[in-house]
Design a protein around this motif. Structure first.
Motif, mmCIF file in Angstrom:
data_model
loop_
_atom_site.group_PDB
_atom_site.id
_atom_site.type_symbol
_atom_site.label_atom_id
_atom_site.label_comp_id
_atom_site.label_asym_id
_atom_site.label_seq_id
_atom_site.Cartn_x
_atom_site.Cartn_y
_atom_site.Cartn_z
ATOM 1 N N ASN A 39 0.286 -6.952 8.036
ATOM 2 C CA ASN A 39 1.184 -7.290 6.971
ATOM 3 C C ASN A 39 2.226 -7.794 7.731
ATOM 4 O O ASN A 39 3.148 -8.756 7.493
ATOM 5 C CB ASN A 39 1.310 -6.277 5.691
ATOM 6 N N ARG A 52 2.937 -12.658 1.108
ATOM 7 C CA ARG A 52 1.995 -12.405 -0.173
ATOM 8 C C ARG A 52 0.878 -12.970 -0.611
ATOM 9 O O ARG A 52 -0.027 -12.264 -1.199
ATOM 10 C CB ARG A 52 3.342 -12.345 -1.429
ATOM 11 N N ARG A 53 0.509 -14.208 -0.248
ATOM 12 C CA ARG A 53 -0.553 -14.917 -0.305
ATOM 13 C C ARG A 53 -1.821 -14.236 0.320
ATOM 14 O O ARG A 53 -2.773 -14.048 -0.148
ATOM 15 C CB ARG A 53 -0.465 -16.282 0.310
ATOM 16 N N VAL A 55 -1.796 -11.179 1.090
ATOM 17 C CA VAL A 55 -1.970 -9.658 0.399
ATOM 18 C C VAL A 55 -3.010 -10.174 -1.105
ATOM 19 O O VAL A 55 -3.831 -9.229 -1.245
ATOM 20 C CB VAL A 55 -0.700 -9.310 -0.197
ATOM 21 N N TYR A 56 -2.531 -11.006 -1.731
ATOM 22 C CA TYR A 56 -3.380 -11.294 -2.913
ATOM 23 C C TYR A 56 -4.764 -11.662 -2.406
ATOM 24 O O TYR A 56 -5.808 -11.085 -3.335
ATOM 25 C CB TYR A 56 -2.647 -12.564 -3.675
ATOM 26 N N VAL A 57 -5.128 -12.717 -1.374
ATOM 27 C CA VAL A 57 -6.232 -12.838 -1.330
ATOM 28 C C VAL A 57 -7.184 -11.553 -0.676
ATOM 29 O O VAL A 57 -8.290 -11.317 -0.986
ATOM 30 C CB VAL A 57 -6.433 -13.991 -0.118
ATOM 31 N N PHE A 59 -6.483 -8.392 -1.337
ATOM 32 C CA PHE A 59 -6.810 -7.889 -2.463
ATOM 33 C C PHE A 59 -8.005 -8.044 -3.225
ATOM 34 O O PHE A 59 -8.795 -7.520 -3.621
ATOM 35 C CB PHE A 59 -5.345 -7.696 -3.482
ATOM 36 N N ALA A 60 -7.836 -9.397 -3.511
ATOM 37 C CA ALA A 60 -9.317 -9.971 -4.420
ATOM 38 C C ALA A 60 -10.642 -9.638 -3.594
ATOM 39 O O ALA A 60 -11.578 -9.277 -4.083
ATOM 40 C CB ALA A 60 -9.109 -11.210 -4.690
ATOM 41 N N LEU A 83 -2.574 -3.237 -3.286
ATOM 42 C CA LEU A 83 -1.619 -4.438 -3.857
ATOM 43 C C LEU A 83 -0.118 -3.886 -4.152
ATOM 44 O O LEU A 83 0.725 -4.561 -3.510
ATOM 45 C CB LEU A 83 -2.048 -4.972 -5.329
ATOM 46 N N THR A 84 0.188 -2.771 -4.524
ATOM 47 C CA THR A 84 1.194 -2.176 -4.709
ATOM 48 C C THR A 84 2.230 -1.895 -3.484
ATOM 49 O O THR A 84 3.152 -2.424 -3.361
ATOM 50 C CB THR A 84 1.618 -1.254 -5.758
ATOM 51 N N LEU A 87 2.546 -5.457 -1.283
ATOM 52 C CA LEU A 87 3.775 -6.120 -1.620
ATOM 53 C C LEU A 87 5.200 -5.617 -1.533
ATOM 54 O O LEU A 87 5.824 -6.265 -1.300
ATOM 55 C CB LEU A 87 3.590 -6.287 -3.325
#
Length: 171
Positions: A39, A52-53, A55-57, A59-60, A83-84, A87
């Motif tokens: 990160n 952040r992108r 992190v989102y990918v 995460f999923a 996620l928390t 971010l």
């Protein structure tokens, strides 16, 4: 990022038996801290929006894979904590970006690791009868140790890559 989270989610199910530490650590404690290094390097190189992108990918993909290879409870706890915390890590890192090279990864790691640890262990293991509180405390201690250890590789890597500059700012 995803592979690290998946490995940690599988390995957190296995107490760390060497040296009689089964009540204090799981094997996941040694793999998950790499996500903070990834990160921070992503943030340093690509900036907070792209971080952040990632992190989102991450995460999923990690939640989907963890549900298949770990347990649904661990997948949910991990996804929420990941996620928390990631971010938060990206936000704190970005606010400290212009400070000494070691400050953003160290402080963002300490703060976001605390959040990650509390969220993950309370959601994953509360009410199970397992020694999750001691696992959480020792897991956090390992994260702090590894964040300190990762400062060396972090410095070497950032010295070899261009630093992201906010739009409109010249180096």
């Amino acid at each position: 990022m995803c592979a690290t989270v998946l490995a940690a989610n599988i390995l957190v199910q296995f107490p760390f038996e060497p040296f009689g530490l089964a009540d204090y650590l799981t094997f996941g404690a040694f793999t998950y801290p790499f996500t903070f290094l990834v990160n921070d390097l992503t943030n340093r190189r690509l900036g907070p929006v792209r971080t952040r992108r990632v992190v989102y990918v991450g995460f999923a993909l990690a939640v989907a894979l963890s549900a298949a290879f770990a347990t649904p409870r661990i997948a949910l706890a991990s996804g929420t904590a990941f996620l928390t915390a990631q971010l938060l890590d990206a936000t704190v890192f970005n606010r400290l970006r212009r400070r000494a090279w070691w400050m953003p990864p160290l402080l963002s790691g300490f703060i976001s690791s605390a959040l990650d640890t509390v969220v993950f262990f309370s959601l994953a293991f509360a009410g199970t009868g397992l020694p999750w509180q001691s696992w959480a405390l020792c897991d956090y201690a390992v994260k702090l140790l590894m964040i300190g250890i990762f400062l060396g590789p972090y410095k070497v890597i950032i010295a070899r890559m261009p630093v992201w500059q906010p739009p409109g700012v010249r180096a």
